[in-house]
Design an enzyme around this catalytic site. Structure first.
Site, PDB file in Angstrom:
ATOM      1  N   SER A 119       0.832  -1.213   0.000  1.00 58.98           N
ATOM      2  CA  SER A 119       0.000   0.000   0.000  1.00 58.98           C
ATOM      3  C   SER A 119       0.855   1.247   0.000  1.00 58.98           C
ATOM      4  O   SER A 119       0.398   2.313  -0.389  1.00 58.98           O
ATOM      5  CB  SER A 119      -0.858   0.047   1.264  1.00 58.98           C
ATOM      6  OG  SER A 119      -1.626  -1.101   1.386  1.00 58.98           O
ATOM      7  N   HIS A 140      -1.672  -2.779  -6.868  1.00 60.34           N
ATOM      8  CA  HIS A 140      -2.299  -2.484  -5.586  1.00 60.34           C
ATOM      9  C   HIS A 140      -3.808  -2.689  -5.704  1.00 60.34           C
ATOM     10  O   HIS A 140      -4.499  -1.921  -6.388  1.00 60.34           O
ATOM     11  CB  HIS A 140      -1.967  -1.040  -5.171  1.00 60.34           C
ATOM     12  CG  HIS A 140      -2.465  -0.689  -3.812  1.00 60.34           C
ATOM     13  ND1 HIS A 140      -3.089   0.503  -3.523  1.00 60.34           N
ATOM     14  CD2 HIS A 140      -2.443  -1.381  -2.651  1.00 60.34           C
ATOM     15  CE1 HIS A 140      -3.415   0.520  -2.241  1.00 60.34           C
ATOM     16  NE2 HIS A 140      -3.031  -0.613  -1.703  1.00 60.34           N
ATOM     17  N   GLU A 152      -4.388  -0.030  -8.648  1.00 63.32           N
ATOM     18  CA  GLU A 152      -3.346   0.945  -8.989  1.00 63.32           C
ATOM     19  C   GLU A 152      -2.151   0.122  -9.479  1.00 63.32           C
ATOM     20  O   GLU A 152      -1.718  -0.814  -8.791  1.00 63.32           O
ATOM     21  CB  GLU A 152      -2.962   1.762  -7.765  1.00 63.32           C
ATOM     22  CG  GLU A 152      -4.094   2.659  -7.287  1.00 63.32           C
ATOM     23  CD  GLU A 152      -3.757   3.446  -6.026  1.00 63.32           C
ATOM     24  OE1 GLU A 152      -4.147   4.612  -5.946  1.00 63.32           O
ATOM     25  OE2 GLU A 152      -3.113   2.892  -5.108  1.00 63.32           O
ATOM     26  N   ASN A 190      -4.129   5.926  -1.229  1.00 63.07           N
ATOM     27  CA  ASN A 190      -3.713   6.076   0.180  1.00 63.07           C
ATOM     28  C   ASN A 190      -3.203   7.463   0.516  1.00 63.07           C
ATOM     29  O   ASN A 190      -3.269   7.888   1.677  1.00 63.07           O
ATOM     30  CB  ASN A 190      -2.702   4.995   0.570  1.00 63.07           C
ATOM     31  CG  ASN A 190      -3.421   3.720   0.961  1.00 63.07           C
ATOM     32  OD1 ASN A 190      -4.411   3.758   1.683  1.00 63.07           O
ATOM     33  ND2 ASN A 190      -2.975   2.595   0.448  1.00 63.07           N
TER      34      ASN A 190
HETATM   35  P1  NAD Z   1      -2.750  -9.771   6.580  1.00 66.03           P
HETATM   36  O1  NAD Z   1      -2.002  -9.626   7.846  1.00 66.03           O
HETATM   37  O2  NAD Z   1      -4.215 -10.047   6.635  1.00 66.03           O
HETATM   38  O3  NAD Z   1      -2.076 -10.932   5.697  1.00 66.03           O
HETATM   39  C1  NAD Z   1      -0.690 -11.093   5.535  1.00 66.03           C
HETATM   40  C2  NAD Z   1      -0.406 -12.584   5.486  1.00 66.03           C
HETATM   41  O4  NAD Z   1       0.955 -12.819   5.124  1.00 66.03           O
HETATM   42  C3  NAD Z   1      -0.631 -13.290   6.838  1.00 66.03           C
HETATM   43  O5  NAD Z   1      -1.575 -14.326   6.651  1.00 66.03           O
HETATM   44  C4  NAD Z   1       0.739 -13.839   7.203  1.00 66.03           C
HETATM   45  O6  NAD Z   1       0.690 -15.109   7.873  1.00 66.03           O
HETATM   46  C5  NAD Z   1       1.385 -13.965   5.818  1.00 66.03           C
HETATM   47  N1  NAD Z   1       2.838 -13.999   5.841  1.00 66.03           N
HETATM   48  C6  NAD Z   1       3.695 -13.306   6.629  1.00 66.03           C
HETATM   49  N2  NAD Z   1       4.973 -13.609   6.305  1.00 66.03           N
HETATM   50  C7  NAD Z   1       4.910 -14.512   5.301  1.00 66.03           C
HETATM   51  C8  NAD Z   1       5.880 -15.233   4.573  1.00 66.03           C
HETATM   52  N3  NAD Z   1       7.172 -15.056   4.816  1.00 66.03           N
HETATM   53  N4  NAD Z   1       5.459 -16.092   3.593  1.00 66.03           N
HETATM   54  C9  NAD Z   1       4.142 -16.265   3.349  1.00 66.03           C
HETATM   55  N5  NAD Z   1       3.167 -15.622   4.034  1.00 66.03           N
HETATM   56  C10 NAD Z   1       3.542 -14.767   4.993  1.00 66.03           C
HETATM   57  O7  NAD Z   1      -2.460  -8.441   5.738  1.00 66.03           O
HETATM   58  P2  NAD Z   1      -3.288  -7.849   4.496  1.00 66.03           P
HETATM   59  O8  NAD Z   1      -4.273  -6.874   4.973  1.00 66.03           O
HETATM   60  O9  NAD Z   1      -3.724  -8.975   3.626  1.00 66.03           O
HETATM   61  O10 NAD Z   1      -2.136  -6.990   3.778  1.00 66.03           O
HETATM   62  C11 NAD Z   1      -1.182  -7.597   2.941  1.00 66.03           C
HETATM   63  C12 NAD Z   1      -0.560  -6.541   2.061  1.00 66.03           C
HETATM   64  O11 NAD Z   1      -1.584  -5.940   1.255  1.00 66.03           O
HETATM   65  C13 NAD Z   1       0.124  -5.390   2.819  1.00 66.03           C
HETATM   66  O12 NAD Z   1       1.240  -4.965   2.098  1.00 66.03           O
HETATM   67  C14 NAD Z   1      -0.958  -4.315   2.819  1.00 66.03           C
HETATM   68  O13 NAD Z   1      -0.420  -3.015   2.944  1.00 66.03           O
HETATM   69  C15 NAD Z   1      -1.545  -4.522   1.439  1.00 66.03           C
HETATM   70  N6  NAD Z   1      -2.910  -4.006   1.286  1.00 66.03           N
HETATM   71  C16 NAD Z   1      -3.814  -4.148   2.297  1.00 66.03           C
HETATM   72  C17 NAD Z   1      -5.105  -3.657   2.105  1.00 66.03           C
HETATM   73  C18 NAD Z   1      -6.147  -3.821   3.198  1.00 66.03           C
HETATM   74  O14 NAD Z   1      -7.250  -3.265   3.029  1.00 66.03           O
HETATM   75  N7  NAD Z   1      -5.882  -4.559   4.249  1.00 66.03           N
HETATM   76  C19 NAD Z   1      -5.472  -3.043   0.904  1.00 66.03           C
HETATM   77  C20 NAD Z   1      -4.535  -2.954  -0.120  1.00 66.03           C
HETATM   78  C21 NAD Z   1      -3.243  -3.442   0.084  1.00 66.03           C
END
Ligand code: NAD
Length: 299
Positions: A119, A140, A152, A190
């Site tokens: 993000s 994104h 994005e 963002n």
């Molecule tokens: P989340 O915490 O729900 O999921 C992340 C996952 O990655 C977890 O299940 C964790 O166990 C796993 N993980 C950690 N280390 C790992 C590894 N080494 N190998 C494999 N899996 C691993 O987080 P999220 O909300 O899904 O966010 C993930 C990404 O997406 C971030 O970069 C976030 O900024 C981006 N993002 C989030 C949103 C949102 O609304 N939450 C929106 C757009 C982008």
């Protein structure tokens, strides 16, 4: 199009949604997570999302069968070896993402394209460390991924034009609308959204109104479909915190400075909907404002 097999790293909120969306569009999709329990839960969430959609007439049995056929959960990064495109969706922490890309670079053939769903981190910094910056892009997505149409897409100087063209074709093939953004921290959405979300937290810290009333004010007064505190709970308190910290470090502007309450909520494990508690407390009967506990936490 040469992209047909997709690997998704991380099966949390976003990874599960991305995997669902790719599989639904007919792409052979592999999803992995370092935590096997989360992987299983993520896959179950995909099917319960579809089943609820079927009940409401928003999804079909055919969609369920397509996703069942195309989606496989795998427990090791090594099992992504045949993929044409890897989409990384692990936590918003540079070192975690850097480690994943370095491991993937050792495992995957040179033709495989790497994408990050970050993000707020700079795509060029991740690309540099990945060892294949000419095949690196930012994609994104927005939550919930199967529903939200925007992506994005970020091309850096090193990205080969033909790689970028392939990625744009892929994004349209999964039914999303790409907008092409510069590689700047927070991209477009963002940059605009984060100060707004943090201001809503500051409004609560100043006791301007209750959690529910702040959300109601925005929904009824501004016509937004969802209030900002509900949205933070959906995005994840820690994700909003990490994103705003990264933006504050980049821009040095007070509007990106995360309010203390977010940090305290993270320390308590109140991460929002995914943990059952955040600005609201979630149960099978619905969500209620968590005002009393949040007020105690601010003391
Ligand atoms: P989340 O915490 O729900 O999921 C992340 C996952 O990655 C977890 O299940 C964790 O166990 C796993 N993980 C950690 N280390 C790992 C590894 N080494 N190998 C494999 N899996 C691993 O987080 P999220 O909300 O899904 O966010 C993930 C990404 O997406 C971030 O970069 C976030 O900024 C981006 N993002 C989030 C949103 C949102 O609304 N939450 C929106 C757009 C982008």
């Amino acid at each position: 199009m040469s992209i047909s097999k997709i690997g998704v790293a991380g099966c949390g909120l976003m990874g599960a949604g991305i995997a669902h969306t790719c599989a639904r569009a007919g792409f052979t999709t592999f999803v992995t997570d370092k935590n096997q329990e989360i992987l299983g839960k993520g896959i179950n969430r995909i099917f319960s999302f579809i089943d609820k959609g079927i009940e409401k007439g928003k999804a079909t049995l055919e969609e369920r069968r397509t996703v069942e056929k195309n989606l496989t959960g795998v427990d090791k990064l090594e099992e992504l070896i045949d993929c044409d495109l890897i989409i990384e969706a692990v936590p918003e922490v540079f070192q975690i993402k850097a480690d994943i890309f370095q491991n993937l670079n050792n495992i995957l053939p040179a033709r495989c394209i790497f994408a990050s769903n970050t993000s707020s981190l700079k795509i060029s910094n991740l690309a540099e460390i990945s060892g294949r910056k000419d095949k690196f892009v930012g994609i994104h997505f927005f939550n919930p991924v199967p529903v939200m149409n925007l992506t994005e897409v970020i091309k850096i100087e090193a990205t080969k034009p033909e790689v970028f063209a392939e990625v744009l074709t892929f994004i349209k093939a999964i039914g999303k609308t790409p907008i092409v953004c510069q590689d700047s921290t927070g991209f477009v959405v963002n940059r605009l959204l984060t100060p707004y979300l943090l201001d809503a937290v500051r409004a609560f810290e100043a006791r301007l109104a209750s959690v529910t009333d702040i959300d109601t004010a925005v929904k009824l007064g501004l016509g937004y479909p969802m209030g900002p505190l509900t949205l933070i709970d959906y995005v994840g308190v820690e994700t909003v915190h990490h994103t705003s910290e990264i933006m504050e470090n980049e821009y040095h502007l007070p509007q990106y400075c995360p309010p203390a309450l977010l940090r305290r909520m993270m320390d308590k494990g109140w991460l929002g909907k995914k943990s059952g508690k955040g600005f609201y407390v979630y149960s099978s009967t619905g969500a209620v404002g968590n005002d009393d506990e949040l007020t105690a936490l601010m003391k």
